[in-house]
Design a protein around this motif. Structure first.
Motif, PDB file in Angstrom:
ATOM      1  N   LYS A  76       0.806  -1.165  -0.019  1.00 55.47           N
ATOM      2  CA  LYS A  76      -0.060   0.124  -0.078  1.00 55.47           C
ATOM      3  C   LYS A  76       0.918   1.302  -0.099  1.00 55.47           C
ATOM      4  N   ALA A  77       2.018   1.087   0.145  1.00 53.69           N
ATOM      5  CA  ALA A  77       3.148   2.266   0.196  1.00 53.69           C
ATOM      6  C   ALA A  77       3.028   3.141  -1.205  1.00 53.69           C
ATOM      7  N   ILE A  78       3.054   4.295  -1.023  1.00 59.01           N
ATOM      8  CA  ILE A  78       3.128   5.225  -2.111  1.00 59.01           C
ATOM      9  C   ILE A  78       4.605   6.022  -2.024  1.00 59.01           C
ATOM     10  N   LYS A  79       5.310   5.775  -3.447  1.00 59.72           N
ATOM     11  CA  LYS A  79       6.610   6.186  -3.179  1.00 59.72           C
ATOM     12  C   LYS A  79       6.452   8.017  -3.482  1.00 59.72           C
ATOM     13  N   GLY A  80       7.321   8.623  -2.579  1.00 58.39           N
ATOM     14  CA  GLY A  80       7.189  10.096  -2.786  1.00 58.39           C
ATOM     15  C   GLY A  80       7.853  10.675  -3.900  1.00 58.39           C
ATOM     16  N   PHE A  81       7.867  11.881  -3.913  1.00 57.33           N
ATOM     17  CA  PHE A  81       8.505  12.752  -5.248  1.00 57.33           C
ATOM     18  C   PHE A  81       9.718  13.173  -4.340  1.00 57.33           C
ATOM     19  N   SER A  82      11.065  12.489  -4.995  1.00 62.75           N
ATOM     20  CA  SER A  82      12.343  12.366  -4.534  1.00 62.75           C
ATOM     21  C   SER A  82      13.192  13.758  -4.824  1.00 62.75           C
ATOM     22  N   GLY A  83      14.367  14.057  -4.202  1.00 60.89           N
ATOM     23  CA  GLY A  83      14.969  15.219  -4.438  1.00 60.89           C
ATOM     24  C   GLY A  83      15.437  15.271  -5.982  1.00 60.89           C
ATOM     25  N   GLU A  84      16.035  13.861  -6.290  1.00 61.48           N
ATOM     26  CA  GLU A  84      16.647  13.683  -7.606  1.00 61.48           C
ATOM     27  C   GLU A  84      15.608  14.101  -8.645  1.00 61.48           C
ATOM     28  N   SER A 166      15.371  10.399  -0.272  1.00 57.83           N
ATOM     29  CA  SER A 166      15.325  11.824  -0.450  1.00 57.83           C
ATOM     30  C   SER A 166      13.994  12.312  -0.807  1.00 57.83           C
ATOM     31  N   SER A 167      13.722  13.688  -0.647  1.00 52.63           N
ATOM     32  CA  SER A 167      12.495  14.140  -0.918  1.00 52.63           C
ATOM     33  C   SER A 167      12.866  15.644  -1.637  1.00 52.63           C
ATOM     34  N   ILE A 168      11.724  16.341  -1.829  1.00 53.13           N
ATOM     35  CA  ILE A 168      12.092  17.877  -2.085  1.00 53.13           C
ATOM     36  C   ILE A 168      12.654  18.844  -1.028  1.00 53.13           C
ATOM     37  N   TRP A 169      12.684  18.146   0.091  1.00 54.57           N
ATOM     38  CA  TRP A 169      13.236  18.907   1.232  1.00 54.57           C
ATOM     39  C   TRP A 169      14.642  18.590   1.574  1.00 54.57           C
ATOM     40  N   ALA A 170      15.127  17.416   1.217  1.00 53.99           N
ATOM     41  CA  ALA A 170      16.591  16.933   1.558  1.00 53.99           C
ATOM     42  C   ALA A 170      16.860  15.794   0.809  1.00 53.99           C
ATOM     43  N   LEU A 171      18.129  15.425   0.531  1.00 47.21           N
ATOM     44  CA  LEU A 171      18.711  14.646  -0.072  1.00 47.21           C
ATOM     45  C   LEU A 171      18.848  13.146   0.803  1.00 47.21           C
ATOM     46  N   LYS A 172      19.222  12.066   0.249  1.00 51.66           N
ATOM     47  CA  LYS A 172      19.158  11.007   0.872  1.00 51.66           C
ATOM     48  C   LYS A 172      19.938  10.630   2.241  1.00 51.66           C
ATOM     49  N   GLY A 173      19.385   9.994   2.935  1.00 53.01           N
ATOM     50  CA  GLY A 173      20.104   9.632   4.361  1.00 53.01           C
ATOM     51  C   GLY A 173      19.863   8.441   5.039  1.00 53.01           C
ATOM     52  N   GLU A 174      19.991   8.560   6.383  1.00 56.82           N
ATOM     53  CA  GLU A 174      19.845   7.075   6.875  1.00 56.82           C
ATOM     54  C   GLU A 174      18.988   7.394   8.110  1.00 56.82           C
ATOM     55  N   ILE A 175      18.241   6.139   8.291  1.00 54.54           N
ATOM     56  CA  ILE A 175      17.112   6.219   9.801  1.00 54.54           C
ATOM     57  C   ILE A 175      17.690   4.952  10.433  1.00 54.54           C
ATOM     58  N   ARG A 176      17.706   5.178  11.661  1.00 56.97           N
ATOM     59  CA  ARG A 176      18.325   4.065  12.666  1.00 56.97           C
ATOM     60  C   ARG A 176      17.233   3.868  13.777  1.00 56.97           C
ATOM     61  N   ILE A 177      16.830   2.695  13.990  1.00 58.77           N
ATOM     62  CA  ILE A 177      15.748   2.545  15.007  1.00 58.77           C
ATOM     63  C   ILE A 177      16.440   1.445  15.842  1.00 58.77           C
ATOM     64  N   GLN A 197      24.216  18.026   4.165  1.00 58.90           N
ATOM     65  CA  GLN A 197      23.084  19.099   4.002  1.00 58.90           C
ATOM     66  C   GLN A 197      23.001  19.513   5.488  1.00 58.90           C
ATOM     67  N   ALA A 198      23.044  20.727   5.615  1.00 51.88           N
ATOM     68  CA  ALA A 198      22.980  21.772   6.839  1.00 51.88           C
ATOM     69  C   ALA A 198      21.545  21.638   7.429  1.00 51.88           C
ATOM     70  N   PHE A 199      20.609  21.722   6.574  1.00 52.99           N
ATOM     71  CA  PHE A 199      18.929  21.559   7.143  1.00 52.99           C
ATOM     72  C   PHE A 199      18.163  20.919   5.966  1.00 52.99           C
ATOM     73  N   ASP A 200      17.093  20.273   6.757  1.00 56.70           N
ATOM     74  CA  ASP A 200      16.298  19.243   6.116  1.00 56.70           C
ATOM     75  C   ASP A 200      14.892  19.932   6.294  1.00 56.70           C
ATOM     76  N   TRP A 201      14.552  21.067   6.628  1.00 53.75           N
ATOM     77  CA  TRP A 201      13.560  21.895   6.573  1.00 53.75           C
ATOM     78  C   TRP A 201      12.091  20.886   7.209  1.00 53.75           C
ATOM     79  N   GLY A 202      12.530  20.235   8.386  1.00 51.36           N
ATOM     80  CA  GLY A 202      11.485  19.548   9.301  1.00 51.36           C
ATOM     81  C   GLY A 202      11.262  18.321   8.935  1.00 51.36           C
ATOM     82  N   LYS A 203      11.987  17.592   7.893  1.00 49.88           N
ATOM     83  CA  LYS A 203      11.863  16.301   7.294  1.00 49.88           C
ATOM     84  C   LYS A 203      11.904  15.427   8.395  1.00 49.88           C
ATOM     85  N   SER A 204      13.089  15.424   9.034  1.00 49.02           N
ATOM     86  CA  SER A 204      13.458  14.513  10.101  1.00 49.02           C
ATOM     87  C   SER A 204      12.488  14.478  11.210  1.00 49.02           C
ATOM     88  N   THR A 205      12.009  15.553  11.691  1.00 47.55           N
ATOM     89  CA  THR A 205      10.907  15.775  12.738  1.00 47.55           C
ATOM     90  C   THR A 205       9.730  15.009  12.255  1.00 47.55           C
TER      91      THR A 205
END
Length: 230
Positions: A76-84, A166-177, A197-205
């Motif tokens: 059911k997942a929908i792929k987002g619009f990437s930064g690329e 990545s998204s329109i707000w930030a490039l690709k990174g990593e998430i650790r849980i 990248q210095a800012f991700d404009w709230g993407k991580s939050t």
């Protein structure tokens, strides 16, 4: 009884024909000096831990209900619009000698080598067994199209590492849980890391808020009544 050495029928401790011992009173077989099978020590059966209480990634993932839930969320997942994708559109609108999409793949690791990065952390306790919380985290990764990459396993905790797309707000990174076992509850710490990248404009939050919202919902893997009462 028959003598195992010469085959003559005899009784007593020794064969009258060849003198070979017929038996011993201590229960040891004289020919092999090995305790007979009925006297062997048998290891107790291994205790089987229910997957809900287990923090082992393989044990949790190999559970049918977990695999089914992950597959359902992934379908059911929908792929987002990437930064690329965004940069590729900019290239079409404003032609450039160096395509922005390709430039980003060079600039990001360069800035990362300078120590430029951004990301957020969040942690908290989830009132559910550790195995269930780990399963919900895997479902959340599938739900938000965060491709799972690898796992770091310890006796009391498990860390899932996935791509932070990545998204329109930030490039690709990593998430650790990281899910840590604490009796019938689990402690969860999560972080995002976006290098170069210095800012991700709230993407991580926003991503971490979605993750913890998923961890506090059943995600198709409800907690059984015995755990709700605990």
């Amino acid at each position: 009884m028959f003598c195992s050495q010469c085959g003559v029928e005899a009784d007593g401790k020794f064969c009258f024909s060849c003198g070979h011992p017929l038996h011993q009173g201590d229960g040891i077989a004289p020919e092999t000096n090995v305790v007979p099978p009925q006297n062997e020590l048998i290891s107790p059966p291994t205790h089987s831990v229910k997957w809900e209480d287990d923090i082992c990634y393989e044990q949790v993932l190999n559970t049918d209900i977990v695999r089914s839930a992950i597959a359902d969320h992934g379908s059911k997942a929908i792929k987002g619009f990437s930064g690329e994708d965004c940069l590729a559109i900019y290239d079409k609108i404003v032609p450039s000698p160096i395509p922005l999409a390709k430039l980003a793949t060079v600039v990001q690791p360069l800035y990362a080598s300078f120590g430029v990065r951004t990301g957020k952390t969040r942690e908290g306790t989830v009132s559910a067994p550790p195995g269930v919380v780990l399963a919900r985290a895997l479902c959340s990764l599938a739900k938000h199209t965060q491709p799972f990459q690898r796992v770091e396993q310890a006796d009391d905790r498990c860390t899932l590492i996935a791509e932070f797309p990545s998204s329109i707000w930030a490039l690709k990174g990593e998430i650790r849980i990281t899910v840590t076992k604490q009796s019938n509850v689990a402690h969860v710490s999560a972080l995002t890391n976006i290098p170069g990248q210095a800012f991700d404009w709230g993407k991580s939050t926003k991503a971490l808020e979605r993750l913890f919202s998923d961890l506090h919902s059943d995600m198709g893997i409800p907690v059984t009544s015995q755990y709700r009462a605990a």
